[in-house]
Scaffold this motif. Structure first.
Motif, PDB file in Angstrom:
ATOM      1  N   TRP A 111      32.614  60.743   0.010  1.00 34.49           N
ATOM      2  CA  TRP A 111      32.471  59.157   0.143  1.00 34.49           C
ATOM      3  C   TRP A 111      31.462  59.287   1.546  1.00 34.49           C
ATOM      4  N   SER A 164      29.699  49.979  -0.432  1.00 32.97           N
ATOM      5  CA  SER A 164      30.132  51.268  -1.227  1.00 32.97           C
ATOM      6  C   SER A 164      31.688  51.831  -1.566  1.00 32.97           C
ATOM      7  N   SER A 165      32.468  51.124  -1.269  1.00 27.90           N
ATOM      8  CA  SER A 165      34.062  51.561  -1.743  1.00 27.90           C
ATOM      9  C   SER A 165      33.648  50.922  -3.272  1.00 27.90           C
ATOM     10  N   ILE A 166      33.253  49.497  -2.673  1.00 26.66           N
ATOM     11  CA  ILE A 166      33.414  48.814  -4.700  1.00 26.66           C
ATOM     12  C   ILE A 166      32.851  49.338  -5.565  1.00 26.66           C
ATOM     13  N   ASP A 168      31.818  52.791  -5.714  1.00 23.74           N
ATOM     14  CA  ASP A 168      32.320  54.192  -6.149  1.00 23.74           C
ATOM     15  C   ASP A 168      33.885  53.963  -7.160  1.00 23.74           C
ATOM     16  N   GLN A 169      34.086  52.452  -6.953  1.00 20.12           N
ATOM     17  CA  GLN A 169      35.232  52.305  -8.371  1.00 20.12           C
ATOM     18  C   GLN A 169      34.747  51.818  -8.944  1.00 20.12           C
ATOM     19  N   LEU A 170      33.172  50.838  -8.950  1.00 17.40           N
ATOM     20  CA  LEU A 170      32.742  50.686 -10.215  1.00 17.40           C
ATOM     21  C   LEU A 170      32.268  51.592 -11.296  1.00 17.40           C
ATOM     22  N   GLN A 171      31.790  52.683 -10.015  1.00 14.70           N
ATOM     23  CA  GLN A 171      31.414  54.249 -10.966  1.00 14.70           C
ATOM     24  C   GLN A 171      32.552  54.734 -11.674  1.00 14.70           C
ATOM     25  N   ARG A 172      33.366  54.821 -11.277  1.00 17.49           N
ATOM     26  CA  ARG A 172      34.136  55.715 -11.755  1.00 17.49           C
ATOM     27  C   ARG A 172      35.026  54.709 -12.400  1.00 17.49           C
ATOM     28  N   THR A 173      35.614  54.000 -12.835  1.00 17.35           N
ATOM     29  CA  THR A 173      36.301  53.491 -13.785  1.00 17.35           C
ATOM     30  C   THR A 173      35.572  53.252 -15.347  1.00 17.35           C
ATOM     31  N   SER A 174      34.420  52.781 -14.891  1.00 18.68           N
ATOM     32  CA  SER A 174      33.413  52.031 -16.069  1.00 18.68           C
ATOM     33  C   SER A 174      32.327  53.210 -16.233  1.00 18.68           C
ATOM     34  N   LYS A 177      27.493  54.125 -14.410  1.00 17.03           N
ATOM     35  CA  LYS A 177      26.571  55.011 -13.867  1.00 17.03           C
ATOM     36  C   LYS A 177      24.632  55.267 -14.376  1.00 17.03           C
TER      37      LYS A 177
END
Length: 177
Positions: A111, A164-166, A168-174, A177
């Protein structure tokens, strides 16, 4: 450019335009308000490719220069680019490339390694350019102008952490990328 890239760029531009209508918070002793549009710039920088993010930010600024009310507080028009806030917007244009360059120096494994390029390229760089510009268009000399923008660093750092947190979450859950 693929349809997916165009869609993301369009959504990014829509986000920046929507953030323009969040009322700015005036700081009494300085002519530069606290705004949320730079949060959108940071988020786009993390979600889009550097060229795409720069193109979206550039398109926003061109549309604003043409008079559309797409800058914070519903402002628009060419005169804004000669005022005290213009330097910050010029810094936005460099944000995606600078963040990308810093990311190349240290590939993101955790992170913090994804955040620090955004803190430098998305917070410090626009503040330095904005402060330097402020010294050109106001009676302030360079050092006082640069020191006057220090008041924005904590809030902008919080925006960078959120962006950055948002991202990361978007890239992780959707498939973003």
């Amino acid at each position: 450019m693929h349809t997916r890239d165009l869609t993301r760029a369009g959504l990014g531009l829509a986000l920046l335009i929507c953030l323009a209508f969040v009322p700015p918070i005036a700081v009494g002793f300085l002519g530069v308000p606290i705004v949320l549009q730079n949060f959108g710039v940071m988020l786009l920088t993390r979600l889009l490719k550097p060229r795409q993010a720069t193109a979206v930010i550039g398109l926003l600024l061109v549309l604003a220069a043409l008079g559309l009310p797409f800058l914070s507080g519903g402002r628009g028009g060419f005169a804004i680019f000669a005022g005290p806030t213009a330097g910050f917007m010029f810094g936005w244009l460099l944000t995606p490339v600078m963040v990308w360059l810093f990311q190349r120096l240290s590939p993101a494994k955790n992170w913090w390694q994804r955040l620090w390029p955004l803190l430098i390229g998305g917070v410090l760089l626009p503040e330095i350019i904005g402060g330097a510009w402020l010294s050109l268009v106001t009676p302030l000399t360079l050092m006082p102008a640069l020191l006057s923008v220090v008041v924005y660093l904590p809030g902008d750092a919080i925006k960078a952490v959120l962006a950055s947190s948002i991202a990361d979450q978007l890239q992780r859950t959707s498939r973003f990328k």
